[in-house]
Design a protein around this motif. Structure first.
Motif: not given
Ligand SMILES: C[S@@+](CC[C@H](N)C(=O)[O-])C[C@H]1O[C@@H](n2cnc3c(N)ncnc32)[C@H](O)[C@@H]1O
Length: 218
Positions: A120-136
């Motif tokens: 679901x998060x990837x759906x909002x991300x540009x093809x060469x974008x970056x994702x920061x996830x803070x998780x347990x």
């Protein structure tokens, strides 16, 4: 939650914002990035990001109360023209017409489940974008395998252990609640009890990942 609960929580959440800044610094610099903070809560990390980057931030949360608290803070932040506060859900895939340079999700995948939330998060991300996830910090190997499955390249990761969570968050929460003697802070009191029962369960991890082209598209 009561207005006092939000105030108490925000004042302690601020102590952890430096880790969002650290994660952000691990992404190659982007001029005027367009950032999405999905599951933004009352927005302390997003407001801090506005201080250090020249881009625009869209902040989304499904909780109307959080959104209205953040709206008020955004108005007085001095950056009202660079933050857009939206009451919405990550499940609404068509919320935006354009994709984002950076998508930030802190504490959201704990709720949704990593396997459900990641695409679901990837759906909002540009093809060469970056994702920061803070998780347990749980099922780390399984999560890293999911990055590979979705053509995400793990650039970096760092952990917040139970001592950080106590010294910088729960201790602050406990002290603040004691000071205001607010029985309306029951949710926070319960969280502190949960922490004390099993501190290690509270460990968390930041993943900093880059979206890469699928091999078939290269
Ligand atoms: C643990 S809180 C983290 C808040 C904030 N990111 C932070 O780090 O301070 C998770 C947030 O995700 C929000 N949330 C839960 N389900 C959501 C959904 N389907 N879409 C958007 N936000 C959601 C909750 O309302 C909550 O504010």
């Amino acid at each position: 939650m009561s207005p006092n609960s939000y105030k108490v929580r925000d004042s302690c959440r601020k102590n952890l914002v430096k880790y969002t800044m650290k994660a952000f610094s691990l992404i190659p610099p982007i001029d005027n990035p367009v950032i999405l903070d999905m599951g933004c809560g009352t927005g302390e990390p997003a407001l801090a990001l506005l201080e250090i980057c020249n881009g625009k931030i869209y902040v989304v949360d499904s909780d109307i109360e959080c959104v209205s608290v953040l709206n008020e803070k955004a108005k007085t932040s001095g950056h009202a023209d660079r933050i857009k506060v939206i009451n919405g859900s990550v499940f609404d895939r068509n919320m935006f017409q354009n994709q984002f340079d950076i998508v930030l999700a802190e504490g959201l995948l704990n709720i949704l489940g990593f396997e459900t939330g990641l695409p679901l998060l990837i759906n909002f991300l540009k093809q060469r974008g970056y994702l920061i996830i803070h998780d347990q910090l749980q099922n780390d190997a399984k999560k890293r395998a999911l990055f590979t499955k979705y053509n995400l390249n793990l650039l970096d990761a760092f952990e917040l252990d139970e001592n950080i969570w106590w010294n910088e968050y729960y201790c602050c929460l406990e002290r603040s609640i004691d000071n205001i003697e607010d029985t309306l802070c029951q949710k926070e009191i319960n969280e502190i009890i949960e922490y004390k029962k099993d501190p290690e369960n509270c460990r968390s991890i930041y993943y900093i990942v880059a979206r890469t082209q699928p091999e078939s598209a290269l």
